[in-house]
Each structure stands twice: as C-alpha cells, then as structure tokens.
Scaffold this motif. Structure first.
Motif, PDB file in Angstrom:
ATOM      1  N   ALA A 298       0.830  -1.202   0.000  1.00  0.00           N
ATOM      2  CA  ALA A 298       0.000   0.000   0.000  1.00  0.00           C
ATOM      3  C   ALA A 298       0.866   1.254   0.000  1.00  0.00           C
ATOM      4  O   ALA A 298       0.606   2.210  -0.748  1.00  0.00           O
ATOM      5  CB  ALA A 298      -0.929  -0.012   1.207  1.00  0.00           C
ATOM      6  N   ALA A 299       1.917   1.254   0.830  1.00  0.00           N
ATOM      7  CA  ALA A 299       2.802   2.418   0.882  1.00  0.00           C
ATOM      8  C   ALA A 299       3.553   2.596  -0.429  1.00  0.00           C
ATOM      9  O   ALA A 299       3.750   3.725  -0.908  1.00  0.00           O
ATOM     10  CB  ALA A 299       3.780   2.278   2.044  1.00  0.00           C
ATOM     11  N   GLN A 300       3.969   1.497  -1.025  1.00  0.00           N
ATOM     12  CA  GLN A 300       4.696   1.579  -2.291  1.00  0.00           C
ATOM     13  C   GLN A 300       3.798   2.110  -3.407  1.00  0.00           C
ATOM     14  O   GLN A 300       4.217   2.936  -4.221  1.00  0.00           O
ATOM     15  CB  GLN A 300       5.255   0.205  -2.642  1.00  0.00           C
ATOM     16  CG  GLN A 300       6.355  -0.259  -1.696  1.00  0.00           C
ATOM     17  CD  GLN A 300       6.747  -1.705  -1.904  1.00  0.00           C
ATOM     18  OE1 GLN A 300       6.114  -2.428  -2.690  1.00  0.00           O
ATOM     19  NE2 GLN A 300       7.774  -2.159  -1.192  1.00  0.00           N
ATOM     20  N   GLN A 301       2.569   1.655  -3.446  1.00  0.00           N
ATOM     21  CA  GLN A 301       1.641   2.144  -4.466  1.00  0.00           C
ATOM     22  C   GLN A 301       1.327   3.624  -4.255  1.00  0.00           C
ATOM     23  O   GLN A 301       1.227   4.391  -5.223  1.00  0.00           O
ATOM     24  CB  GLN A 301       0.355   1.325  -4.435  1.00  0.00           C
ATOM     25  CG  GLN A 301       0.524  -0.103  -4.934  1.00  0.00           C
ATOM     26  CD  GLN A 301      -0.793  -0.849  -4.980  1.00  0.00           C
ATOM     27  OE1 GLN A 301      -1.801  -0.307  -5.434  1.00  0.00           O
ATOM     28  NE2 GLN A 301      -0.794  -2.082  -4.496  1.00  0.00           N
ATOM     29  N   LEU A 302       1.186   4.009  -2.992  1.00  0.00           N
ATOM     30  CA  LEU A 302       0.906   5.410  -2.704  1.00  0.00           C
ATOM     31  C   LEU A 302       2.065   6.294  -3.146  1.00  0.00           C
ATOM     32  O   LEU A 302       1.864   7.339  -3.775  1.00  0.00           O
ATOM     33  CB  LEU A 302       0.647   5.594  -1.211  1.00  0.00           C
ATOM     34  CG  LEU A 302       0.429   7.036  -0.735  1.00  0.00           C
ATOM     35  CD1 LEU A 302      -0.734   7.687  -1.474  1.00  0.00           C
ATOM     36  CD2 LEU A 302       0.191   7.060   0.768  1.00  0.00           C
ATOM     37  N   MET A 303       3.283   5.874  -2.835  1.00  0.00           N
ATOM     38  CA  MET A 303       4.446   6.657  -3.229  1.00  0.00           C
ATOM     39  C   MET A 303       4.553   6.760  -4.750  1.00  0.00           C
ATOM     40  O   MET A 303       4.813   7.840  -5.301  1.00  0.00           O
ATOM     41  CB  MET A 303       5.719   6.035  -2.651  1.00  0.00           C
ATOM     42  CG  MET A 303       6.985   6.785  -3.019  1.00  0.00           C
ATOM     43  SD  MET A 303       8.430   6.122  -2.163  1.00  0.00           S
ATOM     44  CE  MET A 303       9.740   6.965  -3.042  1.00  0.00           C
ATOM     45  N   ALA A 304       4.337   5.647  -5.431  1.00  0.00           N
ATOM     46  CA  ALA A 304       4.424   5.651  -6.890  1.00  0.00           C
ATOM     47  C   ALA A 304       3.340   6.528  -7.501  1.00  0.00           C
ATOM     48  O   ALA A 304       3.601   7.311  -8.432  1.00  0.00           O
ATOM     49  CB  ALA A 304       4.325   4.225  -7.422  1.00  0.00           C
ATOM     50  N   ARG A 305       2.127   6.410  -6.996  1.00  0.00           N
ATOM     51  CA  ARG A 305       1.018   7.181  -7.557  1.00  0.00           C
ATOM     52  C   ARG A 305       1.205   8.683  -7.297  1.00  0.00           C
ATOM     53  O   ARG A 305       1.018   9.513  -8.192  1.00  0.00           O
ATOM     54  CB  ARG A 305      -0.311   6.711  -6.968  1.00  0.00           C
ATOM     55  CG  ARG A 305      -1.540   7.348  -7.624  1.00  0.00           C
ATOM     56  CD  ARG A 305      -2.821   6.798  -7.013  1.00  0.00           C
ATOM     57  NE  ARG A 305      -2.897   5.351  -7.193  1.00  0.00           N
ATOM     58  CZ  ARG A 305      -3.331   4.754  -8.303  1.00  0.00           C
ATOM     59  NH1 ARG A 305      -3.705   5.499  -9.344  1.00  0.00           N
ATOM     60  NH2 ARG A 305      -3.389   3.446  -8.378  1.00  0.00           N
ATOM     61  N   ALA A 306       1.586   9.037  -6.068  1.00  0.00           N
ATOM     62  CA  ALA A 306       1.756  10.452  -5.739  1.00  0.00           C
ATOM     63  C   ALA A 306       2.894  11.058  -6.550  1.00  0.00           C
ATOM     64  O   ALA A 306       2.785  12.182  -7.047  1.00  0.00           O
ATOM     65  CB  ALA A 306       2.010  10.613  -4.244  1.00  0.00           C
TER      66      ALA A 306
END
Length: 406
Positions: A298-306
């Motif tokens: 979840a954190a990795q996806q959030l970082m990538a998306r942001a």
C-alpha cells in the motif's frame, strides 16, 4: 487580448509535451525547466533562509524583513521589469523553476516571490511616467496588489482620480514599496476596471490574515481614503492586451495565459516537498509486524502514484511555461495554459492529500511538515485563478471555435 505574435523557436508540434525534460528527481530542487538558466533568480539562498524561519513565520503570519530582502536580492521583484528600467524582462520558465524551488521548502515564501514578480509585470503596463515613478531609483521595487475583483470608488478629477476604498488579500504588502489597487471607474464601460499604483506609505494595512494555509504570506487587507492618483499611475485590464512596439516577450502575452501558471508554481514545489518529507518519515516508520513501512504494498503504491501525479503536474506546468515563452499566442493556447495550470494544482493537491491521510494519527501533530504542505496546497487550490471549472469552460469554448464547431 489574443492577437499577439510569438518568438522564433525550435520546431514543435502544436500541443506536444516537452520531450527533453530530465526525469523526475523526487525530493530535490535541481529540476531542469523550459529555459537554459533561471537567470538571476537565486532561489537556493532564499529557500535556505526560509527553512530556518518557518516556525517564526507562522507566528508572525508574514515574511521577515531579512527574508523579504533575500527575495529582492534573488531577483524576483525585477524579474519582469522592462530592461529599459534596469529589470530582467525574464522568462516564465525561469520563474516557474525558481518559485517551485523555493516552494519545496516554504510555500508562503514561494507565493510572495511569485507575486512580487507577477506584480512587476502588471506595473510594466503603466505609462512611461508611471513606470519611472516606480523604478527610477531601482528595478527591485517590491509591489503588492489587490486587483481582482475591483473594489472601492474612483472619482475622476483633472489629470487623475480620487481613490477611496478597502481591498483584501494583498500578499506581501508588509514589505512592499508600492501597491496596485483596482476599482471601477465611471464612464469607461468595459475598460472601467482600472488599476491604480499607490505608494505603500499612503496605504493603511489591517492585520486580517490568519489562515491555516500560506500562513506566512501576510495577505492582509488594505485601505486608502481620498488618495489622488495621477493618470500616469493607472492602467486598465484592457491595456494588458495592448502590445507596445519592441516590448519583451514577457509583456506580449495575455494576462489570462500566464496568471494561473504563476499561482500554480508554489503548489508544485510544495507537493515535491511533501513527497520528500513523507518518504523520509516512511523510511523510519515501522509497521505492526516490525517491518519498515515502505516494504508494504500500500505504501509503495501510494508513493508511486503520488510521485506520478506530481511529475505529471510538473510536465503540464513546464509545457505551459514553454508556450508562454515561445509559442504562437492563440485563443486555444491561452485556454490550454489555463486548463493545464488548474489541473496541475488539482494533481498536486490530490497527491498531498493522499500522502497526509496515509500518515494516520502522526500526521495530526502540530508542526508536522506534510500537514503543513497539505494546508498550503489547499490554500493555493482555493484561489479563483486555478479553479478548474472556469478553466474547463474557457478551454472547451476555445477548442470548439478552433475547429469551427462553435
């Protein structure tokens, strides 16, 4: 306001994105832009000083004198001042890069930097005698403004107007030497939205700015009572579409093509700073199972998306700056710039909102850097200049007209 020619430029397909930008470097301020050099805009020095003043700035709700002086030494007030008055007559690409660079550290300082430059550009439309009044001694005059909407009353008198009224949200006025104020003038029809240049010492400032976002901008209210403004210290919004022979490129583009871009620049820098701060927090935060927070999907996806949202915003704004600096000015180009700046702010706002919400209770702590960015970008996004709805309306109309469908 749209009949303005462009400068010669490298071959470009209409509407193409800038292909030669360097890849995103999240968490750094060394970002290439639409110009070869940011010129005399020393944003690194300003950012370093602002970094040490953020806490005091929140309490003061204004920049300090040393920080305002640093903006001046960095070249922001003179950036769009005509060369004939000692100014830089600079590019929008350079301003975007430098304002965003400051914004990575402090959005309030970046906001005032952008507006000191923008107001110098507006004041460049004064008659020659008025420009001499502002810049006779130095092109580094700091100018605050409250021009939209027009307020107060301007009564015509021989050789000028008698101005009385109250205006709000004059960012940076505490450290300004002049203030641009707008009022409706009787008998001038559509040209009656007139801007008046008033010496700062003739303006009363009320301490009304107490916002949770962009807190340090000192965007206070101002008033004047019966101030005589000679005709050579006024111009109208309609004048912004009139091109003087030999004017620099930055004075040959419509106000509507660049206003949103300059308001959006602090949001881009602040969003980059938020991603950097969030990432640093996640590098030390531990999940319930003992593993580092950034090992979670979840954190990795959030970082990538942001990061992708912020990078997309950067591309949009650099494209808009390139068009302002080089492209043929058409109604569609003007509307595209306005659309892209508004969407860029939405992308930055959405990215930072997601980052802050993912922090949970730790993001509620007073002084949390990501929370601060969240408040600042929300304040930028509330400005009418970067509202997407009117930008979408203007773009749709221009696009249909360009295709002969309207």
């Amino acid at each position: 306001m749209h009949g303005v020619g462009g400068d010669p430029s490298p071959p470009r397909r209409p509407g193409m994105l800038i292909a030669d930008l360097t890849p995103e470097t999240a968490g750094t301020s060394g970002v290439s832009g639409t110009s070869a050099s940011p010129g005399d805009l020393d944003h690194a020095t300003v950012a370093a000083l602002a970094d040490g003043e953020r806490g005091a700035m929140d309490g003061r709700r204004s920049l300090s004198v040393p920080l305002a002086d640093a903006l001046t030494r960095a070249g922001f007030p003179r950036h769009f001042v005509p060369v004939e008055h000692g100014g830089t007559a600079g590019t929008f690409g350079a301003l975007l890069d430098s304002v965003a660079g400051v914004g990575e550290t402090c959005a309030s300082t970046a906001w005032v930097a952008a507006l000191y430059a923008a107001h110098g550009r507006l004041a460049s439309y004064l008659p020659r005698a008025g420009r001499d009044d502002l810049w006779r001694d130095t092109p580094d005059t700091r100018i605050a403004a409250s021009v939209i909407p027009p307020r107060g009353e301007a009564v015509p008198e021989p050789d000028g107007w008698r101005l009385t009224g109250d205006w709000t949200l004059a960012s940076g006025v505490d450290h300004a030497e002049w203030v641009l104020l707008a009022s409706r003038t009787p008998g001038e029809g559509e040209a009656g939205h007139r801007v008046f240049a008033v010496p700062r010492e003739r303006v009363s400032v009320s301490d009304t700015w107490n916002s949770v976002g962009l807190r340090g901008t000192g965007s206070n209210s101002v008033s004047v009572t019966g101030e005589f403004v000679p005709a050579h210290r006024t111009f109208t919004l309609a004048d912004l579409g009139q091109v003087r022979p030999g004017a620099a490129r930055c004075h040959r583009v419509p106000y509507a093509m660049v206003a949103s871009l300059m308001f959006a620049a602090p949001a881009l820098g602040s969003a980059r700073g938020a991603l950097r701060d969030w990432r640093a927090r996640m590098m030390t935060k531990v999940r319930a199972d003992g593993r580092p927070a950034l090992t979670g999907g979840a954190a990795q996806q959030l970082m990538a998306r942001a990061s992708a949202q912020i990078h997309s915003a950067r591309l949009l704004l650099h494209q808009a700056a390139w068009q302002a600096d080089h492209a043929e000015v058409t109604p569609l180009a003007v509307a595209s710039n306005r659309r892209d700046a508004a969407l860029a702010v939405e992308l930055c706002s959405g990215a930072v909102d997601s980052l802050w919400r993912a922090m949970g209770a730790s993001g509620l702590a007073e002084g949390d850097p990501v929370q601060r960015r969240w408040h600042d970008i929300a304040a930028v996004a509330s400005h009418a200049a970067v509202s997407f709805e009117p930008a979408a309306e203007a773009y749709t109309r221009a696009a249909l007209e360009a295709e002969g469908l309207a």
